[in-house]
Design a protein around this motif. Structure first.
Motif, PDB file in Angstrom:
ATOM      1  N   GLY A 131       0.952  -1.218   0.099  1.00  0.00           N
ATOM      2  CA  GLY A 131       0.260   0.075  -0.087  1.00  0.00           C
ATOM      3  C   GLY A 131       0.793   1.244   0.093  1.00  0.00           C
ATOM      4  O   GLY A 131       2.167   1.019  -0.156  1.00  0.00           O
ATOM      5  N   MET A 132       0.233   2.446  -0.139  1.00  0.00           N
ATOM      6  CA  MET A 132       0.973   3.668   0.021  1.00  0.00           C
ATOM      7  C   MET A 132       0.799   4.481   1.347  1.00  0.00           C
ATOM      8  O   MET A 132      -0.107   3.982   2.039  1.00  0.00           O
ATOM      9  N   THR A 133       1.781   5.191   1.612  1.00  0.00           N
ATOM     10  CA  THR A 133       1.898   6.055   2.728  1.00  0.00           C
ATOM     11  C   THR A 133       2.844   7.296   2.465  1.00  0.00           C
ATOM     12  O   THR A 133       3.276   7.250   1.227  1.00  0.00           O
ATOM     13  N   SER A 134       3.065   7.915   3.499  1.00  0.00           N
ATOM     14  CA  SER A 134       4.277   9.143   3.338  1.00  0.00           C
ATOM     15  C   SER A 134       5.324   8.963   4.347  1.00  0.00           C
ATOM     16  O   SER A 134       4.941   8.475   5.407  1.00  0.00           O
ATOM     17  N   ILE A 135       6.458   9.344   3.944  1.00  0.00           N
ATOM     18  CA  ILE A 135       7.428   9.562   4.858  1.00  0.00           C
ATOM     19  C   ILE A 135       7.934  10.883   4.900  1.00  0.00           C
ATOM     20  O   ILE A 135       7.863  11.532   3.709  1.00  0.00           O
ATOM     21  N   TYR A 136       8.363  11.280   5.871  1.00  0.00           N
ATOM     22  CA  TYR A 136       9.000  12.719   6.116  1.00  0.00           C
ATOM     23  C   TYR A 136      10.479  12.812   6.171  1.00  0.00           C
ATOM     24  O   TYR A 136      11.173  12.134   6.994  1.00  0.00           O
ATOM     25  N   SER A 137      10.946  13.846   5.404  1.00  0.00           N
ATOM     26  CA  SER A 137      12.387  13.949   5.461  1.00  0.00           C
ATOM     27  C   SER A 137      12.842  15.185   6.453  1.00  0.00           C
ATOM     28  O   SER A 137      12.003  15.599   7.256  1.00  0.00           O
ATOM     29  N   ALA A 138      14.073  15.155   6.560  1.00  0.00           N
ATOM     30  CA  ALA A 138      14.655  15.955   7.850  1.00  0.00           C
ATOM     31  C   ALA A 138      14.125  17.314   7.434  1.00  0.00           C
ATOM     32  O   ALA A 138      14.198  18.354   8.301  1.00  0.00           O
ATOM     33  N   GLU A 139      13.895  17.572   6.093  1.00  0.00           N
ATOM     34  CA  GLU A 139      13.470  19.065   6.019  1.00  0.00           C
ATOM     35  C   GLU A 139      12.056  19.310   6.350  1.00  0.00           C
ATOM     36  O   GLU A 139      11.627  20.260   5.905  1.00  0.00           O
ATOM     37  N   GLY A 140      11.382  18.334   6.718  1.00  0.00           N
ATOM     38  CA  GLY A 140       9.957  18.358   6.947  1.00  0.00           C
ATOM     39  C   GLY A 140       9.012  18.209   5.654  1.00  0.00           C
ATOM     40  O   GLY A 140       7.927  18.125   5.819  1.00  0.00           O
ATOM     41  N   VAL A 160       4.775   0.907  -0.337  1.00  0.00           N
ATOM     42  CA  VAL A 160       5.444  -0.167   0.437  1.00  0.00           C
ATOM     43  C   VAL A 160       5.258  -1.352  -0.149  1.00  0.00           C
ATOM     44  O   VAL A 160       4.258  -1.826  -0.724  1.00  0.00           O
ATOM     45  N   LYS A 181      13.824   3.225   1.253  1.00  0.00           N
ATOM     46  CA  LYS A 181      14.139   2.251   2.364  1.00  0.00           C
ATOM     47  C   LYS A 181      14.128   0.781   1.790  1.00  0.00           C
ATOM     48  O   LYS A 181      13.356   0.270   1.373  1.00  0.00           O
ATOM     49  N   LEU A 227      13.930  -2.559   4.199  1.00  0.00           N
ATOM     50  CA  LEU A 227      13.809  -2.957   5.619  1.00  0.00           C
ATOM     51  C   LEU A 227      13.881  -4.500   5.633  1.00  0.00           C
ATOM     52  O   LEU A 227      13.060  -5.403   5.125  1.00  0.00           O
ATOM     53  N   LEU A 244      10.870  -5.797   3.316  1.00  0.00           N
ATOM     54  CA  LEU A 244      10.105  -4.779   2.700  1.00  0.00           C
ATOM     55  C   LEU A 244      10.963  -3.839   1.933  1.00  0.00           C
ATOM     56  O   LEU A 244      12.232  -3.567   2.381  1.00  0.00           O
ATOM     57  N   VAL A 260      10.762   0.399   0.401  1.00  0.00           N
ATOM     58  CA  VAL A 260       9.823   1.600   0.333  1.00  0.00           C
ATOM     59  C   VAL A 260      10.049   2.433  -0.856  1.00  0.00           C
ATOM     60  O   VAL A 260      11.413   2.626  -1.089  1.00  0.00           O
TER      61      VAL A 260
END
Lengths: 204, 119
Positions: A10-19, A26, A178, A180, A185, A187
């Protein structure tokens, strides 16, 4: 190219260090078992066949049962050939460690089926401009498909209504965000073809 | 679906903000990067909606800046979201109060929802 067989989770969001939020997909990929090694001498080309996903013993044809028995594995639901692997033997397995973070891959899958669709949805036609001024039941029609007595035929490849989706689609240059390993997994940045739970092929 | 939730929890840090929903007045502290410097911006307004689940959940906050309505959407899992303080709990009947946009003056008031403390 070397690759793996996987399943879209499925799909999701991840946040970078810059926000910044990055949309990502996935994928559960591997571990895939080598079910056959094809060689130049025997088969005329070099390739490796990988198997992924469990399959009931009862639902496996006996010919395939023998095939899996040779490799020493349980029956697999998906079998795909890859070239470019080196030094892999029958029965060995490949996992997501094949890929590195930041690497670009191409992913193929079967796109979601939309059924028989008209030209407006399928090819992005504008439809026939107006709804009034004597127009009648032509709102989403394709319009002209060619001239008359010359060429006296419709050109090949003319975009028309028909089956949309449910065909193999490959998306190239998808970045791996990513890996894992403990959960098998991957990403991947952006979207990939197919519905959740559908089989995909990830190639380097 | 639950599989994805599990993975989301691993990929994105879960934040623990006080519970709030549409109709509540909140003060949001949002980190802003200006070149090298990082500062915290305050934004206070009424929550219009919360949408999405897990890592993709966002909430919309509306405030009146002078005569102009301003709406900002914050992702709840954003690392730049510093803090959310609930100033007032509002009593509204729906989960998304878009009708609130058309309200001005007296009609743009939201009744407060009060709780008895546990002590």
């Amino acid at each position: 190219m070397p690759g793996l067989i996987g399943r879209k989770v499925g799909m999701t969001s991840i946040y970078s260090a810059e926000g910044k939020a990055t949309p990502c997909t996935v994928i559960e990929a591997g571990p895939c078992v080598v079910t056959q090694v094809k060689t130049q001498d025997r088969d005329g080309y070099e390739a490796i066949q990988l198997g992924f996903g469990e399959r009931k013993e009862n639902n496996t044809p006996s010919a395939l049962k023998g095939h899996f028995k040779k490799a020493g594995t349980t029956p697999k639901s998906e079998l795909v050939e890859f070239d470019g692997f080196e030094g892999l033997n029958l029965g060995e397995s490949v996992n997501v460690e094949l890929f590195e973070e930041g690497e670009f891959v191409s992913i193929s899958g079967t796109s979601k089926g939309k059924g028989f669709q008209g030209v407006v949805k399928r090819h992005g036609f504008g439809g026939v401009g107006q709804a009034t001024h004597g127009q009648h039941n032509r709102l989403r029609a394709p319009g002209s498909i060619g001239a008359a007595s010359y060429p006296a035929r419709v050109f090949k490849g003319m975009r028309m209504a028909g089956q949309m989706g449910n065909k193999t689609v490959t998306i190239e240059n998808l970045q791996i965000l990513k890996v894992l390993t403990d959960k098998n997994l991957l990403v991947v940045k952006g979207s990939i073809p197919g519905a959740k739970g559908s089989t995909v092929i990830i190639e380097k | 679906m639950d599989r994805l939730k599990e993975i989301e929890n691993e990929l994105v840090e879960t934040r623990n903000f006080p519970a709030f929903k549409a109709g509540d007045t909140v003060a949001v502290s949002y980190k802003i990067k200006e070149g090298e410097k990082e500062r915290i911006q305050q934004y206070t307004g009424v929550v219009l909606q919360r949408r999405g689940t897990g890592a993709t959940e966002t909430f919309t906050v509306r405030k009146m800046s002078g005569n102009v309505g301003v709406e900002r959407i914050f992702p709840i899992s954003s690392p730049f979201l510093d803090d959310v303080k609930v100033l007032k709990h509002g009593r509204v009947r729906r989960a998304r109060i878009f009708y609130f946009r058309e309200r001005t003056g007296k009609s743009a008031r939201i009744k407060e929802r009060r709780y008895f403390s546990e002590n």
